[in-house]
Write a protein that holds these residues in place. Structure first.
Motif, PDB file in Angstrom:
ATOM      1  N   PHE A 126     -45.495  -0.995  29.942  1.00  0.00           N
ATOM      2  CA  PHE A 126     -44.305  -0.390  30.537  1.00  0.00           C
ATOM      3  C   PHE A 126     -44.028   0.982  29.926  1.00  0.00           C
ATOM      4  O   PHE A 126     -43.727   1.946  30.636  1.00  0.00           O
ATOM      5  CB  PHE A 126     -43.107  -1.319  30.325  1.00  0.00           C
ATOM      6  N   LEU A 127     -44.131   1.089  28.613  1.00  0.00           N
ATOM      7  CA  LEU A 127     -43.846   2.362  27.948  1.00  0.00           C
ATOM      8  C   LEU A 127     -44.855   3.439  28.343  1.00  0.00           C
ATOM      9  O   LEU A 127     -44.480   4.584  28.620  1.00  0.00           O
ATOM     10  CB  LEU A 127     -43.821   2.174  26.435  1.00  0.00           C
ATOM     11  N   PHE A 128     -46.127   3.096  28.362  1.00  0.00           N
ATOM     12  CA  PHE A 128     -47.129   4.088  28.748  1.00  0.00           C
ATOM     13  C   PHE A 128     -46.962   4.499  30.211  1.00  0.00           C
ATOM     14  O   PHE A 128     -47.214   5.646  30.575  1.00  0.00           O
ATOM     15  CB  PHE A 128     -48.548   3.556  28.511  1.00  0.00           C
ATOM     16  N   PHE A 129     -46.532   3.562  31.052  1.00  0.00           N
ATOM     17  CA  PHE A 129     -46.328   3.870  32.461  1.00  0.00           C
ATOM     18  C   PHE A 129     -45.097   4.744  32.680  1.00  0.00           C
ATOM     19  O   PHE A 129     -45.094   5.655  33.511  1.00  0.00           O
ATOM     20  CB  PHE A 129     -46.181   2.563  33.257  1.00  0.00           C
ATOM     21  N   THR A 130     -44.048   4.487  31.927  1.00  0.00           N
ATOM     22  CA  THR A 130     -42.756   5.121  32.172  1.00  0.00           C
ATOM     23  C   THR A 130     -42.607   6.471  31.471  1.00  0.00           C
ATOM     24  O   THR A 130     -41.939   7.373  31.985  1.00  0.00           O
ATOM     25  CB  THR A 130     -41.623   4.174  31.711  1.00  0.00           C
ATOM     26  N   TYR A 131     -43.231   6.604  30.300  1.00  0.00           N
ATOM     27  CA  TYR A 131     -43.012   7.798  29.485  1.00  0.00           C
ATOM     28  C   TYR A 131     -44.283   8.630  29.368  1.00  0.00           C
ATOM     29  O   TYR A 131     -45.388   8.096  29.341  1.00  0.00           O
ATOM     30  CB  TYR A 131     -42.533   7.397  28.078  1.00  0.00           C
ATOM     31  N   GLU A 132     -44.090   9.926  29.278  1.00  0.00           N
ATOM     32  CA  GLU A 132     -45.214  10.845  29.138  1.00  0.00           C
ATOM     33  C   GLU A 132     -45.629  10.906  27.670  1.00  0.00           C
ATOM     34  O   GLU A 132     -45.253  11.831  26.937  1.00  0.00           O
ATOM     35  CB  GLU A 132     -44.833  12.223  29.672  1.00  0.00           C
ATOM     36  N   THR A 133     -46.373   9.927  27.246  1.00  0.00           N
ATOM     37  CA  THR A 133     -46.802   9.863  25.852  1.00  0.00           C
ATOM     38  C   THR A 133     -48.233   9.368  25.781  1.00  0.00           C
ATOM     39  O   THR A 133     -48.682   8.602  26.641  1.00  0.00           O
ATOM     40  CB  THR A 133     -45.887   8.926  25.035  1.00  0.00           C
ATOM     41  N   GLU A 134     -48.939   9.811  24.779  1.00  0.00           N
ATOM     42  CA  GLU A 134     -50.298   9.359  24.530  1.00  0.00           C
ATOM     43  C   GLU A 134     -50.376   8.447  23.317  1.00  0.00           C
ATOM     44  O   GLU A 134     -51.437   7.900  23.017  1.00  0.00           O
ATOM     45  CB  GLU A 134     -51.229  10.568  24.316  1.00  0.00           C
ATOM     46  N   ARG A 135     -49.239   8.269  22.624  1.00  0.00           N
ATOM     47  CA  ARG A 135     -49.250   7.430  21.439  1.00  0.00           C
ATOM     48  C   ARG A 135     -47.883   6.792  21.224  1.00  0.00           C
ATOM     49  O   ARG A 135     -46.859   7.451  21.341  1.00  0.00           O
ATOM     50  CB  ARG A 135     -49.647   8.254  20.206  1.00  0.00           C
ATOM     51  N   ILE A 136     -47.909   5.506  20.926  1.00  0.00           N
ATOM     52  CA  ILE A 136     -46.687   4.757  20.640  1.00  0.00           C
ATOM     53  C   ILE A 136     -46.689   4.370  19.167  1.00  0.00           C
ATOM     54  O   ILE A 136     -47.706   3.919  18.635  1.00  0.00           O
ATOM     55  CB  ILE A 136     -46.596   3.503  21.521  1.00  0.00           C
ATOM     56  N   ILE A 137     -45.547   4.550  18.525  1.00  0.00           N
ATOM     57  CA  ILE A 137     -45.397   4.260  17.101  1.00  0.00           C
ATOM     58  C   ILE A 137     -44.489   3.050  16.924  1.00  0.00           C
ATOM     59  O   ILE A 137     -43.404   2.980  17.499  1.00  0.00           O
ATOM     60  CB  ILE A 137     -44.788   5.471  16.356  1.00  0.00           C
ATOM     61  N   GLY A 138     -44.946   2.104  16.112  1.00  0.00           N
ATOM     62  CA  GLY A 138     -44.136   0.950  15.760  1.00  0.00           C
ATOM     63  C   GLY A 138     -43.944   0.891  14.256  1.00  0.00           C
ATOM     64  O   GLY A 138     -44.746   1.452  13.502  1.00  0.00           O
ATOM     65  N   GLU A 139     -42.895   0.213  13.834  1.00  0.00           N
ATOM     66  CA  GLU A 139     -42.610   0.129  12.399  1.00  0.00           C
ATOM     67  C   GLU A 139     -42.111  -1.269  12.047  1.00  0.00           C
ATOM     68  O   GLU A 139     -41.018  -1.446  11.511  1.00  0.00           O
ATOM     69  CB  GLU A 139     -41.558   1.177  12.003  1.00  0.00           C
ATOM     70  N   PRO A 140     -42.900  -2.310  12.341  1.00  0.00           N
ATOM     71  CA  PRO A 140     -42.444  -3.670  12.047  1.00  0.00           C
ATOM     72  C   PRO A 140     -42.300  -3.919  10.551  1.00  0.00           C
ATOM     73  O   PRO A 140     -43.050  -3.372   9.738  1.00  0.00           O
ATOM     74  CB  PRO A 140     -43.550  -4.545  12.647  1.00  0.00           C
ATOM     75  N   ASP A 141     -41.328  -4.729  10.228  1.00  0.00           N
ATOM     76  CA  ASP A 141     -41.129  -5.157   8.846  1.00  0.00           C
ATOM     77  C   ASP A 141     -42.400  -5.849   8.357  1.00  0.00           C
ATOM     78  O   ASP A 141     -43.014  -6.638   9.089  1.00  0.00           O
ATOM     79  CB  ASP A 141     -39.944  -6.128   8.804  1.00  0.00           C
ATOM     80  N   ILE A 142     -42.814  -5.550   7.126  1.00  0.00           N
ATOM     81  CA  ILE A 142     -44.056  -6.133   6.617  1.00  0.00           C
ATOM     82  C   ILE A 142     -43.952  -7.652   6.469  1.00  0.00           C
ATOM     83  O   ILE A 142     -44.981  -8.336   6.358  1.00  0.00           O
ATOM     84  CB  ILE A 142     -44.481  -5.505   5.271  1.00  0.00           C
TER      85      ILE A 142
END
Length: 206
Positions: A126-142
């Motif tokens: 959904f994010l790649f389809f909706t937003y003009e971005t080539e990279r998604i960043i996540g920051e899950p708790d370790i």
């Protein structure tokens, strides 16, 4: 509103993404008080201050918030934000256009590898389809032993561990090309159908 239809091994699931609404407060309130969510989000508040948090999330200009339904049933919560507008960009080699994401798996029945992977797969597509971005960043708790392995299995790469003000996190990046290669290798088909919805930060679709 956007429907993400995912077909895997002849099984078809429809994930519906719609902008967060005030009437979703009861659903989110119940989720935020669950034992698998409360330690990470720290939003197990009384109802009135929680509703204020929901209202501020809806009107925030720096992020887009979505409730995710899985075959018509509430299943998760997704936040998309510009990494450049968030302190997280100080912790890695930031690129213009990077999109940050926060995810929440709601019902406890989805806390398994397969269901979690399907839900996160839909969110990332959904994010790649909706937003003009080539990279998604996540920051899950370790400490999160469910989300992090799933993100890695979907094509994410752990850049390093970071000490953020509110948590110790694994900073993970998903390159669009890599994510698509992993999906295609698994034979997963994805299609989209858009409806009326909130204008996205960098979105091609509402």
């Amino acid at each position: 509103m956007t429907d993400v239809e995912i077909t895997e091994l002849e099984k078809k699931d429809v994930f519906t993404f719609r902008p967060l609404r005030l009437e979703d407060a009861d659903t989110l309130y119940a989720w935020m008080h669950q034992k698998h969510i409360a330690p990470f989000w720290q939003l197990d508040l009384p109802m009135e201050p929680f509703k204020e948090w929901v209202e501020s999330s809806i009107t925030a200009e720096h992020k887009d918030c979505y409730l995710v339904d899985w075959n018509g049933e509430p299943a998760g919560y997704l936040i998309a934000y510009r990494a450049a507008d968030d302190p997280v960009h100080h912790y890695y080699d930031h690129r213009e256009g990077d999109l940050g994401m926060h995810v929440l798996v709601g019902p406890e029945k989805y806390l398994n590898k397969q269901a979690g992977r399907q839900l996160l797969q839909s969110m990332i597509q959904f994010l790649f389809f909706t937003y003009e971005t080539e990279r998604i960043i996540g920051e899950p708790d370790i400490r999160n032993r469910i989300i992090l392995p799933i993100m890695k299995g979907l094509g994410g790469e752990v850049l390093h561990r970071v000490h953020l003000p509110h948590k110790r996190a694994a900073l993970i990046a998903g390159e669009k090309q890599t994510v698509e290669q992993v999906r295609n290798k698994r034979g997963i088909h994805v299609s989209f159908q858009t409806k009326e919805g909130k204008e996205a930060l960098h979105g091609k679709n509402g």
